[in-house]
Design an enzyme around this catalytic site. Structure first.
Site, mmCIF file in Angstrom:
data_model
loop_
_atom_site.group_PDB
_atom_site.id
_atom_site.type_symbol
_atom_site.label_atom_id
_atom_site.label_comp_id
_atom_site.label_asym_id
_atom_site.label_seq_id
_atom_site.Cartn_x
_atom_site.Cartn_y
_atom_site.Cartn_z
ATOM 1 N N ASP A 193 2.909 -36.942 -36.621
ATOM 2 C CA ASP A 193 3.255 -36.015 -37.702
ATOM 3 C C ASP A 193 4.363 -36.651 -38.522
ATOM 4 O OD1 ASP A 193 1.479 -33.950 -36.962
ATOM 5 O OD2 ASP A 193 2.901 -33.187 -35.487
ATOM 6 N N ASP A 198 -3.783 -31.829 -40.144
ATOM 7 C CA ASP A 198 -3.310 -30.448 -40.073
ATOM 8 C C ASP A 198 -3.544 -29.710 -41.388
ATOM 9 O OD1 ASP A 198 -2.432 -31.001 -37.490
ATOM 10 O OD2 ASP A 198 -0.401 -31.480 -38.145
#
Length: 182
Positions: A134, A152
């Site tokens: 991330d 995501d």
């Protein structure tokens, strides 16, 4: 047997979408974008060291061994395989669902591949690295949204599309059913 004119108005008789799996190109786009965007932050950013891009946006490299919001991230490692199985199962199930949608469910044809692409993008990370990379971090007034990635984004947009289709699709079908009765 319904006649041709009632087929387009009766929501229970709308035909299946022709070639619904062609929409899987959206999943491929999400996977490719996800895979292309993760190496630069992994190479150039120091782990957990934010780099301010805008007053409300940082690039921050983080490794998530859990699920959304780092759910189960503090466990010893079994969750890697658990979430991998969920991603595989969800991708298969959503692909089957996609193959069965009706001609009027265009938003569903977009939403399902976005989720599939996101699930497979994060699956790649889990299998190769043991964690999801991330790096996109938004914040405001001292509050930080959990860091995320392109996969995501695909999952989130797809989920919003599913919710929208669930609400608006029902309204559209009810309206068509009422018009059918008139």
């Amino acid at each position: 047997m319904p006649n041709a004119s009632s087929t387009t108005n009766d929501p229970n008789q709308w035909p299946p979408m022709r070639r619904p799996l062609r929409w899987l190109w959206l999943a491929v786009v999400i996977i490719v974008l996800d895979l292309l965007t993760k190496p630069p932050p992994s190479h150039f950013l120091n782990y957990a060291q934010p780099v301010e891009v805008l007053p409300f946006f940082n690039l921050t490299l983080l490794h998530n061994t859990g699920a959304a919001f780092s759910f189960l991230a503090d466990h010893p490692g079994w969750q890697r395989w658990f979430f991998a199985l969920i991603a595989i199962g969800a991708s298969i199930g959503l692909t089957v669902w996609l193959s069965r949608i009706r001609a009027d469910e265009k938003l569903l044809a977009v939403a399902l591949p976005l989720i599939i692409g996101g699930a497979l993008g994060n699956l790649y990370d889990r299998l190769v690295h043991g964690y999801v990379v991330d790096f996109l971090s938004f914040h405001a007034a001292g509050w930080y949204y959990p860091a995320f990635n392109v996969a995501d984004i695909g999952i989130t947009l797809g989920a919003v599309g599913l919710i929208w289709e669930s609400v608006m699709g029902d309204r559209r079908r009810k309206k068509a059913a009422l018009q059918q009765r008139d």
